[in-house]
Design an enzyme around this catalytic site. Structure first.
Site, PDB file in Angstrom:
ATOM      1  N   ASN A 232       5.915  25.195   4.187  1.00 41.70           N
ATOM      2  CA  ASN A 232       5.539  26.378   3.384  1.00 41.70           C
ATOM      3  C   ASN A 232       4.618  27.363   4.104  1.00 41.70           C
ATOM      4  O   ASN A 232       4.770  28.566   3.929  1.00 41.70           O
ATOM      5  CB  ASN A 232       4.999  25.965   2.013  1.00 41.70           C
ATOM      6  CG  ASN A 232       3.722  25.176   2.084  1.00 41.70           C
ATOM      7  OD1 ASN A 232       3.505  24.432   3.040  1.00 41.70           O
ATOM      8  ND2 ASN A 232       2.889  25.323   1.099  1.00 41.70           N
TER       9      ASN A 232
ATOM     10  N   CYS B 177       0.587  25.431  -2.094  1.00 45.01           N
ATOM     11  CA  CYS B 177      -0.094  24.322  -2.771  1.00 45.01           C
ATOM     12  C   CYS B 177      -1.198  24.830  -3.682  1.00 45.01           C
ATOM     13  O   CYS B 177      -1.565  24.162  -4.632  1.00 45.01           O
ATOM     14  CB  CYS B 177      -0.659  23.360  -1.734  1.00 45.01           C
ATOM     15  SG  CYS B 177      -1.635  24.194  -0.502  1.00 45.01           S
TER      16      CYS B 177
ATOM     17  N   GLU C 104     -10.365  20.087   5.063  1.00 43.67           N
ATOM     18  CA  GLU C 104     -10.089  20.807   6.304  1.00 43.67           C
ATOM     19  C   GLU C 104     -10.918  22.083   6.311  1.00 43.67           C
ATOM     20  O   GLU C 104     -11.505  22.458   5.297  1.00 43.67           O
ATOM     21  CB  GLU C 104      -8.595  21.138   6.403  1.00 43.67           C
ATOM     22  CG  GLU C 104      -7.740  19.881   6.484  1.00 43.67           C
ATOM     23  CD  GLU C 104      -6.282  20.158   6.822  1.00 43.67           C
ATOM     24  OE1 GLU C 104      -5.602  20.819   6.011  1.00 43.67           O
ATOM     25  OE2 GLU C 104      -5.842  19.722   7.896  1.00 43.67           O
TER      26      GLU C 104
HETATM   27  P1  NAP Z   1       7.092  16.786   2.337  1.00 41.11           P
HETATM   28  O1  NAP Z   1       8.494  16.549   2.030  1.00 41.11           O
HETATM   29  O2  NAP Z   1       6.074  15.808   1.890  1.00 41.11           O
HETATM   30  O3  NAP Z   1       7.031  16.943   3.938  1.00 41.11           O
HETATM   31  C1  NAP Z   1       5.861  17.255   4.629  1.00 41.11           C
HETATM   32  C2  NAP Z   1       5.977  16.783   6.057  1.00 41.11           C
HETATM   33  O4  NAP Z   1       6.052  15.350   6.080  1.00 41.11           O
HETATM   34  C3  NAP Z   1       7.235  17.263   6.765  1.00 41.11           C
HETATM   35  O5  NAP Z   1       6.949  17.488   8.127  1.00 41.11           O
HETATM   36  C4  NAP Z   1       8.162  16.076   6.604  1.00 41.11           C
HETATM   37  O6  NAP Z   1       9.156  16.053   7.572  1.00 41.11           O
HETATM   38  C5  NAP Z   1       7.202  14.931   6.767  1.00 41.11           C
HETATM   39  N1  NAP Z   1       7.665  13.657   6.206  1.00 41.11           N
HETATM   40  C6  NAP Z   1       8.604  13.445   5.250  1.00 41.11           C
HETATM   41  N2  NAP Z   1       8.735  12.125   5.010  1.00 41.11           N
HETATM   42  C7  NAP Z   1       7.868  11.482   5.827  1.00 41.11           C
HETATM   43  C8  NAP Z   1       7.533  10.108   6.036  1.00 41.11           C
HETATM   44  N3  NAP Z   1       8.119   9.135   5.350  1.00 41.11           N
HETATM   45  N4  NAP Z   1       6.577   9.811   6.947  1.00 41.11           N
HETATM   46  C9  NAP Z   1       5.966  10.780   7.633  1.00 41.11           C
HETATM   47  N5  NAP Z   1       6.245  12.100   7.495  1.00 41.11           N
HETATM   48  C10 NAP Z   1       7.174  12.447   6.585  1.00 41.11           C
HETATM   49  O7  NAP Z   1       6.574  18.163   1.805  1.00 41.11           O
HETATM   50  P2  NAP Z   1       7.309  19.560   1.880  1.00 41.11           P
HETATM   51  O8  NAP Z   1       8.382  19.543   0.872  1.00 41.11           O
HETATM   52  O9  NAP Z   1       7.647  19.886   3.276  1.00 41.11           O
HETATM   53  O10 NAP Z   1       6.130  20.562   1.453  1.00 41.11           O
HETATM   54  C11 NAP Z   1       5.820  20.848   0.143  1.00 41.11           C
HETATM   55  C12 NAP Z   1       4.595  20.071  -0.331  1.00 41.11           C
HETATM   56  O11 NAP Z   1       3.463  20.287   0.506  1.00 41.11           O
HETATM   57  C13 NAP Z   1       4.143  20.488  -1.698  1.00 41.11           C
HETATM   58  O12 NAP Z   1       3.895  19.369  -2.503  1.00 41.11           O
HETATM   59  C14 NAP Z   1       2.835  21.224  -1.437  1.00 41.11           C
HETATM   60  O13 NAP Z   1       1.942  21.274  -2.482  1.00 41.11           O
HETATM   61  C15 NAP Z   1       2.308  20.506  -0.278  1.00 41.11           C
HETATM   62  N6  NAP Z   1       1.319  21.328   0.428  1.00 41.11           N
HETATM   63  C16 NAP Z   1      -0.008  21.017   0.335  1.00 41.11           C
HETATM   64  C17 NAP Z   1      -0.954  21.792   0.962  1.00 41.11           C
HETATM   65  C18 NAP Z   1      -2.409  21.476   0.886  1.00 41.11           C
HETATM   66  O14 NAP Z   1      -3.139  21.949   1.734  1.00 41.11           O
HETATM   67  N7  NAP Z   1      -2.876  20.699  -0.067  1.00 41.11           N
HETATM   68  C19 NAP Z   1      -0.546  22.886   1.698  1.00 41.11           C
HETATM   69  C20 NAP Z   1       0.808  23.184   1.767  1.00 41.11           C
HETATM   70  C21 NAP Z   1       1.725  22.389   1.128  1.00 41.11           C
HETATM   71  P3  NAP Z   1      10.631  16.681   7.274  1.00 41.11           P
HETATM   72  O15 NAP Z   1      10.456  18.113   7.000  1.00 41.11           O
HETATM   73  O16 NAP Z   1      11.351  16.439   8.526  1.00 41.11           O
HETATM   74  O17 NAP Z   1      11.150  15.924   6.102  1.00 41.11           O
END
Ligand code: NAP
Ligand code: MG
Length: 454
Positions: free
Chosen positions: A132, A264, A433
């Site tokens: 994102n 997020c 962070e």
């Molecule tokens: P995601 O599916 O959890 O993926 C995040 C990262 O983790 C990606 O690089 C993903 O790789 C990797 N990943 C997936 N499965 C994994 C595993 N089993 N072990 C290790 N790494 C793994 O999240 P997203 O859909 O990309 O992003 C959306 C989410 O991020 C939302 O829930 C949002 O709220 C959250 N977010 C939080 C913040 C904050 O600062 N709190 C900021 C931005 C976003 P792949 O892409 O290759 O699957």
């Protein structure tokens, strides 16, 4: 054997690039290189490490437009947002470049000698980031990690690897050794998990969904490996009757629809005091309908498309036509477009009220008084950000102290400044962070007692 991942432009659906997806073995090799890089990097004089980081920051700044354009193509961000993001990366690197010579220990009074503490870098840090905000979120991890003397392996999301790869090139051109800062592309369940499981990775910084964050914490626990987790959110924007309704209503769309709601910190719950409910909604409707959802390369664009067709399906699955109060417009044709959408749901157990939708959908609810607003806002598994609109500063501060959330703003929607701490309560995360203390998350504190009586 590596696989190839296809990277698309979400505004046009066109293929942009093919990027290799690393294997578990390749990840393991990257970790071994990072171990060598760590030895080299921690041995550098602090001033030399700072100089290299400043050169990296300067390179990012001078490539701001190129990086921004890349992010517009790869992530569908509006050009104005993407410029801010590239600039944020440069700021974050420069800010932490200034902390290298300030990794101060303490001298603590003791009997019979001298007691000293040292901040020592953890080692190899794995940074796993979502799609994102690919660039800034990566830098919030790698800049303080590098400043602390750690080496870094960055794993971008499979859909948005391009800016991370370019950042690594800029780092290396600026003189940061290849083994000190590596970007490894691939699928999370393969590359990401391999980083978490690798005993030679000292720490994981993860930003992404709560579901994957929980899995990472479980895996890391087996090795007592520290993790920083920045996870999901379902933040509230709370409008009191004494607020400046015009300002509150005109800014509210951007608090949730910015980056098409894929934020997020999105204030995806709008809590409005019953006495001004209609007056606020009337103003809010006009503001929502005025949001410019268009080709993100246009300077006027305020919102672009969603990241993938699958994500658009998921967002749409939360929207029941009967609950829509009003919505904005979006382009037809190619691209994963979804209009800004406002739904009214009073039942707080509804999944659209409880779950993170991560798209341009806001749920409106009404409250009677302060206590009711606090109860509604805190009735969530999440606690990342939030806004409080009131002209009564006492109430604003009372509310801010009562909300279970890590990053609040009164009469604005700011969440992120690189020099203030950022992170979540409850299932929104673990650790912080940014801000002045971020390097501590990449250091062990070592205590040394020197006997002076001998
Ligand atoms: P995601 O599916 O959890 O993926 C995040 C990262 O983790 C990606 O690089 C993903 O790789 C990797 N990943 C997936 N499965 C994994 C595993 N089993 N072990 C290790 N790494 C793994 O999240 P997203 O859909 O990309 O992003 C959306 C989410 O991020 C939302 O829930 C949002 O709220 C959250 N977010 C939080 C913040 C904050 O600062 N709190 C900021 C931005 C976003 P792949 O892409 O290759 O699957
Ligand atoms: Mg994913």
């Amino acid at each position: 054997m590596s696989t190839l991942q296809i990277v698309r432009n979400p505004a046009t659906e066109q293929v942009l690039a093919e990027v290799p997806g690393a294997t578990v073995e390749e990840t393991r090799e990257a970790v071994q290189r990072a171990k060598r890089g760590f030895r080299e990097w921690r041995a550098l004089a602090p001033g030399d490490r700072a100089t290299l980081l400043r050169a990296f920051g300067a390179a990012v700044l001078s490539h701001n437009e190129e990086l921004a354009q890349l992010e517009v193509r790869n992530a569908g961000h509006t050009i104005s947002n993407a410029r801010w993001e590239a600039n944020n990366v440069a700021d974050v690197i420069m800010y932490y470049a200034g902390s290298v010579e300030r990794l101060l220990g303490q001298q603590i009074p003791v009997a019979g000698g001298v007691d000293l503490t040292f901040k020592e870098p953890l080692g190899v840090v794995g940074i796993i980031v979502p799609w994102n905000f690919p660039m800034p979120i990566a830098s919030w991890g790698f800049a303080p990690a590098l400043a602390a003397g750690c080496s870094v392996i960055l794993k971008p999301a499979e859909t948005t690897p391009l800016s991370a790869l370019r950042l690594a090139e800029l780092a290396h051109e600026a003189g940061i050794p290849q083994d000190v800062f590596q970007v490894i592309t691939g699928v999370g369940s393969v590359v990401g998990e391999a980083l978490v499981r690798d005993p030679d990775v000292a720490k994981i910084v993860f930003t992404g969904s709560t579901r994957v964050g929980v899995r990472i914490q479980e895996l890391a626990a087996a090795q007592v490996k520290p993790v920083t987790l920045e996870l999901g959110g379902k933040s509230a924007n709370i409008i009191f009757e004494d607020a400046d309704l015009d300002r509150a209503a005109s800014s509210a769309p951007y608090a949730v629809f910015d980056n098409a709601g894929q934020d997020c910190c999105a204030r995806s719950r709008l809590l409005v005091q019953a006495s001004v409910f209609d007056a606020f909604l009337e103003r809010f409707e006009a503001a929502v309908k005025a949001v410019r959802v268009e080709d993100p390369t246009l300077e006027t664009a305020e919102m672009g498309p969603l990241i993938t067709p699958e994500h658009r399906e998921r967002v749409a699955s939360y929207v029941d036509e009967n609950t829509i109060l009003f919505r904005g417009a979006c382009p037809e044709g190619p691209g994963y477009w979804y209009p800004p959408t406002v739904v009214g749901i009073e039942d707080s157990s509804h999944r659209s009220v409880r779950e993170e939708i991560f798209g341009p959908v806001v749920v409106v609810q009404r409250f009677t008084d302060e206590a009711h607003a606090i109860a509604l806002a805190n009735d969530s598994d999440y606690g990342l950000s939030g806004s409080i609109w009131t002209s009564n500063l006492g109430r604003g501060l009372r509310m801010a102290r009562a909300l279970e959330s890590g990053a609040l703003s009164i009469n604005s929607h700011s969440s992120v400044r690189y020099w203030t701490p950022f992170g979540g309560y409850k299932r929104s995360g673990l650790g912080r962070e940014l801000g002045p203390d971020a390097t501590d998350a990449f250091c062990e504190t070592k205590n040394v007692f020197i006997n002076t009586e001998l």
